[in-house]
Design a protein around this motif. Sequence first.
Motif, PDB file in Angstrom:
ATOM      1  N   GLU A 115      38.528   4.423  10.689  1.00  0.00           N
ATOM      2  CA  GLU A 115      38.225   4.776  12.020  1.00  0.00           C
ATOM      3  C   GLU A 115      38.320   6.018  12.374  1.00  0.00           C
ATOM      4  O   GLU A 115      37.628   6.546  13.379  1.00  0.00           O
TER       5      GLU A 115
ATOM      6  N   ARG B  21      37.274   0.058   4.602  1.00  0.00           N
ATOM      7  CA  ARG B  21      37.359  -0.459   6.081  1.00  0.00           C
ATOM      8  C   ARG B  21      38.158  -2.127   5.994  1.00  0.00           C
ATOM      9  O   ARG B  21      38.686  -2.263   7.161  1.00  0.00           O
TER      10      ARG B  21
ATOM     11  N   GLU C 274      30.420  -2.132  10.802  1.00  0.00           N
ATOM     12  CA  GLU C 274      31.795  -2.350  11.267  1.00  0.00           C
ATOM     13  C   GLU C 274      32.094  -3.895  11.465  1.00  0.00           C
ATOM     14  O   GLU C 274      31.680  -4.600  12.125  1.00  0.00           O
TER      15      GLU C 274
END
Length: 333
Positions: free
Chosen positions: A94, A297, A273
């Motif tokens: 992020e 992620r 995301e």
Amino acid sequence: MKLIRKISFPVMPIYYAISSLRNKLYDLGLKKSTSYNMPVICVGNLSVGGTGKTPMIEYLITLLKADYKVATLSRGYKRKTKGFQLANEFSTAESIGDEPFQFYNKFKQAVLVAVDSDRRNGIEMLQKQNNPEVILLDDAFQHRKVKAGFNILLTTYANPYFKDVVLPSGNLREPRAGAKRANIIVVTKCPKELAENEKNKIIELISPMAHQHVFFSSIGYANEVVSLETKIKIDDLSNFTLVTGIANASPLVHFLNDKNLNFEHLNFKDHHEFSQEDIAVLNKKACIVTTEKDFMRLKQYESLKAKLFYLPITTVIDNNMEFNTLIKTFANS
């Protein structure tokens, strides 16, 4: 999507004219492009979508890290921070973006990893703070405020730039003529053992200039998947879920299908995301295999750690000795 592109066809000449004018202004020196007294290598493409820039950057890092102090500079796509950031032990996907975070995790003892949407400022900050000997620009072929000393242009075997048109009707960020700025053109994601006569046909279509070199590369897949704690042979996998958030998952899917593996595929858009709803779905899966970029992620979720694996890939370049010599010769200049 095809309908939208057909409808938008009248807009294409406008986009073409604007992007051509922009390039011409840089070519004539009417817009400023900064060059540097150190080796700066740009890896980029003409097309939107995945052409293999991340594994190419990793290939260059592996090639150069033993002999040079190497830095990578990326935009840091979809990061939650602004301005110049240098990766450190507190960085996350992020804070610097998934691909730079991947570089840092894999090579943190060997390279500097930085992000800045203003590549010119990013280079100046790296020089001021860290004094690298070689800088690798990730996805900066259209960032013409910076004049890299060496440009590597990637185009895929399945969707080469010379058969495409500019946005919005096609996938090109700029007209095909932009390829003239490249020192090396690499046709990526080729089939294994691509025949010489087919290579020659592609080279003829590319019609390289005297200063340009054309190479062909394929994807090399590891024979095992990797988690934070263990590894499993690919052939030992069964009934797993493949999770991808990349531009084109087809080569990976074909590779796994060729191995006659039993899996379901959850295919998300590039740089997806993952939401809490997505994680709730993944929590119900027994075993998850993903790409290294997606792993960066997803590994933050404690509930997934025990069952989350990624499949490492590498860039395999035909005539790699010639390619390596060209890169090292420039790095020594």
